[in-house]
Motif scaffolding. Structure first.
Motif, mmCIF file in Angstrom:
data_model
loop_
_atom_site.group_PDB
_atom_site.id
_atom_site.type_symbol
_atom_site.label_atom_id
_atom_site.label_comp_id
_atom_site.label_asym_id
_atom_site.label_seq_id
_atom_site.Cartn_x
_atom_site.Cartn_y
_atom_site.Cartn_z
ATOM 1 N N ARG A 42 11.245 45.846 24.833
ATOM 2 C CA ARG A 42 10.176 46.767 25.239
ATOM 3 C C ARG A 42 10.550 48.213 24.934
ATOM 4 N NH1 ARG A 42 9.761 49.298 30.088
ATOM 5 N NH2 ARG A 42 11.305 47.885 30.984
ATOM 6 N N LEU A 43 11.794 48.593 25.221
ATOM 7 C CA LEU A 43 12.231 49.961 24.953
ATOM 8 C C LEU A 43 12.227 50.269 23.464
ATOM 9 C CD1 LEU A 43 15.209 50.225 27.482
ATOM 10 C CD2 LEU A 43 12.927 51.208 27.714
ATOM 11 N N LEU A 44 12.660 49.305 22.653
ATOM 12 C CA LEU A 44 12.662 49.511 21.207
ATOM 13 C C LEU A 44 11.243 49.611 20.662
ATOM 14 C CD1 LEU A 44 15.532 47.074 20.139
ATOM 15 C CD2 LEU A 44 15.613 49.574 20.208
ATOM 16 N N HIS A 45 10.330 48.838 21.240
ATOM 17 C CA HIS A 45 8.926 48.902 20.804
ATOM 18 C C HIS A 45 8.330 50.270 21.119
ATOM 19 C CE1 HIS A 45 4.809 47.714 19.992
ATOM 20 N NE2 HIS A 45 4.467 48.103 21.206
ATOM 21 N N VAL A 46 8.588 50.768 22.315
ATOM 22 C CA VAL A 46 8.083 52.100 22.679
ATOM 23 C C VAL A 46 8.749 53.170 21.828
ATOM 24 C CG1 VAL A 46 7.924 53.794 24.540
ATOM 25 C CG2 VAL A 46 7.523 51.380 25.020
ATOM 26 N N ARG A 87 7.022 55.930 19.230
ATOM 27 C CA ARG A 87 7.286 57.374 19.310
ATOM 28 C C ARG A 87 8.057 57.879 18.086
ATOM 29 N NH1 ARG A 87 9.675 58.277 25.293
ATOM 30 N NH2 ARG A 87 9.054 60.451 24.882
ATOM 31 N N GLU A 88 8.149 57.007 17.064
ATOM 32 C CA GLU A 88 8.764 57.343 15.781
ATOM 33 C C GLU A 88 10.273 57.536 15.884
ATOM 34 O OE1 GLU A 88 6.667 60.707 14.281
ATOM 35 O OE2 GLU A 88 4.808 59.589 13.928
ATOM 36 N N PHE A 89 10.895 56.819 16.830
ATOM 37 C CA PHE A 89 12.351 56.815 16.930
ATOM 38 C C PHE A 89 12.821 55.365 16.968
ATOM 39 C CE2 PHE A 89 11.666 61.161 18.419
ATOM 40 C CZ PHE A 89 12.705 61.837 17.793
ATOM 41 N N LEU A 90 12.984 54.765 15.813
ATOM 42 C CA LEU A 90 13.437 53.385 15.732
ATOM 43 C C LEU A 90 14.847 53.268 16.296
ATOM 44 C CD1 LEU A 90 12.199 52.439 12.156
ATOM 45 C CD2 LEU A 90 11.172 51.803 14.333
ATOM 46 N N GLY A 91 15.045 52.317 17.213
ATOM 47 C CA GLY A 91 16.368 52.093 17.788
ATOM 48 C C GLY A 91 16.676 52.921 19.004
#
Length: 292
Positions: free
Chosen positions: A95-99, A103-107
């Motif tokens: 879920r955190l990685l999806h959000v 927000r354009e911050f992969l990882g």
């Protein structure tokens, strides 16, 4: 805090320790109920009042209020620490990685920063160790917070003579990674596969792969855009600090506790209840506003 959540905490504290169970004293008179003892504790934490301020409101003495506070704090930590102050599991990480991707911050899984809590009753022998440039004695709290203000990591107890880098050196934040217990991640940026998540930080943190800092004095347009997005997303941890202190005025005011370890327990308990409120508000929002 909604009433059902408060009653849930009261039930757990009562089942965990017989101190909160209503009993009769030696004269046969009925003692205080679990609701009274937990209400006194929450008023001290939420409003930052002293222990003797509840004499007329709840008819509880200063000594009894302090005992209830200590027992309540230890009970909340014992009952809810494993669930509400833990590292992200696989579902949480997904879920955190999806959000983060939205927000354009992969990882990216959150932001890390430190907060200072003034210690008014610091022993004189320790005053030099816990005093900073301002001359006030404070203790540092290091946390990792995500977009929803959930606090995933909390490390408290470092003297204010340290800065964020010194705190990081003794913090257990990367223990799961070093011991191989951290969930595996995988994402691709610029046609390059990465297998390590990261946190957003300010400029004081070292240039590690686990930290992504802003660009100081950006000149190019893409650098300015990146710095703007990074600084906006990094405000999550600042908001978490603000909401935590707003919910518990006890943490916003200078601490009158003499024992440093008790201060750490109070801080841990407040963070646990903060996460419980965050989860309760999320479930309430989904219940009323989810079109499905």
């Amino acid at each position: 805090m909604r009433k059902p959540l408060f009653l849930h905490i009261v039930e757990a504290a009562t089942a965990n320790d017989q101190y909160f169970q209503q009993r009769r004293d030696a004269t046969g008179r009925q003692g205080f109920s679990p609701i009274q003892k937990c209400t006194a504790t929450m008023r001290v934490l939420a409003y930052g009042t002293s222990a003797d301020a509840l004499d007329e409101y709840l008819r509880m003495s200063e000594t009894l209020t302090r005992d209830a506070l200590v027992t309540f704090v230890e009970g909340v930590i014992s009952c809810f620490r494993e669930e509400y102050l833990r590292s992200p599991n696989r579902d949480d990480l997904a879920r955190l990685l999806h959000v983060g991707e939205e927000r354009e911050f992969l990882g990216m899984v959150g932001s890390i920063d430190c907060m200072h809590w003034e210690w008014k009753n610091c022993p004189t022998a320790w005053a030099g160790q816990y005093a900073g440039r301002s001359g006030k004695t404070t203790i540092i709290l290091e946390v990792v917070a995500s977009y929803d203000l959930w606090i995933w990591h909390a490390f408290f107890g470092t003297p204010v003579s340290c800065n964020d880098i010194n705190v990081l050196q003794i913090s257990p934040i990367f223990d799961d990674v070093l011991e191989g217990r951290a969930p595996k991640v995988s994402y691709t940026v610029n046609d390059r596969e990465n297998n390590m998540d990261y946190y957003l930080t300010d400029d004081i943190y070292p240039s590690w792969a686990a930290f992504v800092k802003s660009i100081s004095s950006p000149q190019l347009r893409k650098h300015k855009l990146f710095a703007e997005h990074q600084e906006v997303a990094r405000k999550d941890v600042k908001r978490a600090f603000g909401v935590l202190q707003a919910r518990f005025a006890f943490l916003h005011r200078p601490c009158l506790v003499w024992d440093k370890y008790m201060m750490g327990k109070i801080m841990t308990e407040c963070i646990i209840i903060h996460n419980m409120i965050v989860e309760d508000e999320r479930h309430t929002y989904l219940h009323y506003y989810d079109p499905s």
